[in-house]
Design a protein around this motif. Structure first.
Motif, short mmCIF file in Angstrom:
data_model
loop_
_atom_site.label_atom_id
_atom_site.label_comp_id
_atom_site.label_asym_id
_atom_site.label_seq_id
_atom_site.Cartn_x
_atom_site.Cartn_y
_atom_site.Cartn_z
N GLY A 116 17.71 4.71 -16.59
CA GLY A 116 17.02 4.49 -17.87
C GLY A 116 16.00 3.38 -17.92
O GLY A 116 15.79 2.80 -18.99
N PRO A 117 15.28 3.06 -16.84
CA PRO A 117 14.30 1.97 -16.90
C PRO A 117 13.12 2.26 -17.81
O PRO A 117 12.43 1.32 -18.23
N ASN A 118 12.87 3.54 -18.13
CA ASN A 118 11.73 3.87 -18.99
C ASN A 118 12.06 3.82 -20.48
O ASN A 118 11.15 3.82 -21.32
N LEU A 119 13.34 3.81 -20.83
CA LEU A 119 13.72 3.92 -22.24
C LEU A 119 13.11 2.82 -23.09
O LEU A 119 12.78 3.02 -24.26
N ARG A 120 12.96 1.64 -22.53
CA ARG A 120 12.47 0.49 -23.31
C ARG A 120 11.03 0.68 -23.78
O ARG A 120 10.58 -0.01 -24.70
N TYR A 121 10.30 1.61 -23.17
CA TYR A 121 8.89 1.81 -23.52
C TYR A 121 8.67 2.92 -24.55
O TYR A 121 7.54 3.14 -24.98
N TYR A 122 9.74 3.62 -24.93
CA TYR A 122 9.57 4.79 -25.79
C TYR A 122 9.68 4.42 -27.26
O TYR A 122 10.51 3.59 -27.65
N PRO A 123 8.86 5.07 -28.11
CA PRO A 123 9.01 4.88 -29.56
C PRO A 123 10.40 5.34 -30.02
O PRO A 123 10.98 6.27 -29.46
N SER A 124 10.93 4.69 -31.02
CA SER A 124 12.29 4.98 -31.47
C SER A 124 12.40 6.30 -32.22
O SER A 124 13.50 6.81 -32.42
N ASP A 125 11.26 6.89 -32.62
CA ASP A 125 11.32 8.11 -33.42
C ASP A 125 11.19 9.39 -32.60
O ASP A 125 11.13 10.48 -33.16
N ILE A 126 11.16 9.28 -31.26
CA ILE A 126 11.08 10.49 -30.46
C ILE A 126 12.47 11.11 -30.32
O ILE A 126 13.49 10.45 -30.53
N HIS A 127 12.51 12.39 -29.97
CA HIS A 127 13.77 13.06 -29.63
C HIS A 127 13.80 13.18 -28.11
O HIS A 127 13.08 13.99 -27.53
N TRP A 128 14.63 12.34 -27.47
CA TRP A 128 14.61 12.22 -26.01
C TRP A 128 15.75 12.99 -25.37
O TRP A 128 16.92 12.83 -25.75
N THR A 129 15.41 13.78 -24.37
CA THR A 129 16.39 14.48 -23.54
C THR A 129 16.12 14.12 -22.08
O THR A 129 14.98 14.17 -21.63
N GLY A 130 17.18 13.77 -21.37
CA GLY A 130 17.05 13.47 -19.95
C GLY A 130 17.82 14.49 -19.13
O GLY A 130 18.97 14.80 -19.44
N VAL A 131 17.19 15.03 -18.09
CA VAL A 131 17.85 15.95 -17.17
C VAL A 131 18.11 15.19 -15.87
O VAL A 131 17.18 14.88 -15.12
N GLU A 132 19.37 14.87 -15.63
CA GLU A 132 19.76 14.02 -14.51
C GLU A 132 20.92 14.64 -13.73
O GLU A 132 21.99 14.87 -14.29
N PRO A 133 20.73 14.95 -12.44
CA PRO A 133 21.78 15.60 -11.66
C PRO A 133 22.91 14.67 -11.22
O PRO A 133 23.99 15.15 -10.88
N ASN A 134 22.67 13.37 -11.22
CA ASN A 134 23.68 12.42 -10.75
C ASN A 134 24.45 11.85 -11.94
O ASN A 134 23.96 11.00 -12.68
N SER A 135 25.69 12.30 -12.11
CA SER A 135 26.47 11.89 -13.29
C SER A 135 26.83 10.42 -13.27
O SER A 135 27.17 9.85 -14.32
N TYR A 136 26.74 9.76 -12.12
CA TYR A 136 27.03 8.33 -12.06
C TYR A 136 25.92 7.50 -12.71
O TYR A 136 26.11 6.30 -12.95
N MET A 137 24.79 8.13 -13.01
CA MET A 137 23.72 7.46 -13.75
C MET A 137 24.03 7.37 -15.25
O MET A 137 23.51 6.50 -15.95
N TYR A 138 24.87 8.26 -15.75
CA TYR A 138 25.07 8.39 -17.20
C TYR A 138 25.54 7.11 -17.87
O TYR A 138 25.02 6.76 -18.94
N PRO A 139 26.53 6.40 -17.33
CA PRO A 139 26.96 5.17 -18.00
C PRO A 139 25.84 4.14 -18.14
O PRO A 139 25.75 3.46 -19.17
N TYR A 140 24.98 4.05 -17.12
CA TYR A 140 23.85 3.12 -17.20
C TYR A 140 22.87 3.58 -18.28
O TYR A 140 22.33 2.76 -19.05
N LEU A 141 22.61 4.88 -18.34
CA LEU A 141 21.73 5.42 -19.37
C LEU A 141 22.28 5.15 -20.77
O LEU A 141 21.55 4.72 -21.67
#
Length: 221
Positions: A60-85
């Motif tokens: 999730g290093p890009n999340l800090r740059y996104y406007p708060s009013d977007i509807h964000w979906t992430g497609v991530e194959p590595n489930s160990y990333m999820y807690p960090y996201l």
């Protein structure tokens, strides 16, 4: 703000211990690069709006740059990333929707996404052409694809020869990463109406220092 977590099953051939290690490595080892890229990312993502699909969002290093009013979906194959996201989304107060899957088959309807984002992902997908066609499929007419990727060095240079030589080992150790992909060529040939990008050198290990940043726009209806 609340988070929507929609985790679906996906298969991967990468061992679980390595997926866990790679998630930890991205979470703790990329601070210097992210600091260097902050201004570029802030400018790149300034006009994001609506439904945004990020492929391979990692920790999730890009999340800090996104406007708060977007509807964000992430497609991530590595489930160990999820807690960090999830942790980063909670810190920022963002609503997120995480889906497990690969960029070669995106879980999204045709012509449904305003913007797709990819940073340091296209180097490691199995089939780059298929991924770009998927991106075109899900984007709305006139939708935008925002990218920041490391790429191959110019042909017939010493660095390109090194990239070609090290690629087999690098791909195994780097979770599928190819340091010698001419990603900009694939983007130009994918069928976008317009592809605007620039080459630059990042202050990272020389093998992955050639990079591109830009936006590709889907044709209008």
């Amino acid at each position: 703000m609340s988070k929507e977590i929609n985790i679906k099953s996906a298969t991967t051939s990468t061992p679980g211990w390595y997926q866990r290690f790679f998630a930890w490595l991205l979470a703790h080892g990329n601070a210097k690069y992210e600091a260097e890229m902050s201004d570029r990312k802030r400018e790149l993502f300034a006009d994001l709006h609506g439904n945004v699909l990020e492929i391979g969002p990692g920790t999730g290093p890009n999340l800090r740059y996104y406007p708060s009013d977007i509807h964000w979906t992430g497609v991530e194959p590595n489930s160990y990333m999820y807690p960090y996201l999830q942790q980063e989304a909670e810190r920022l107060g963002l609503d997120i929707n995480i889906k497990s899957g690969t960029a070669e088959r995106l879980d999204a309807e045709d012509n449904s996404i305003d913007a797709v984002v990819s940073t340091l992902v296209l180097c490691s997908v199995e089939n780059l052409s298929s991924v770009l066609q998927e991106i075109l499929r899900v984007l709305k007419p006139d939708g935008q694809f925002f990218f920041l990727e490391h790429v191959a060095a110019p042909r017939r240079t010493g660095l390109r020869r090194i990239q070609n030589w090290i690629q087999p080992v690098w791909t195994v150790l780097g979770d599928g990463c190819h340091p010698n992909r001419e990603t900009w060529v694939a983007l130009e040939n994918a069928g976008f109406e317009r592809v605007d990008y620039q080459h630059f050198r990042a202050n990272v290990p020389v093998i992955v220092s050639p990079q591109i940043i830009g936006v590709a726009v889907k044709k209008k209806a």
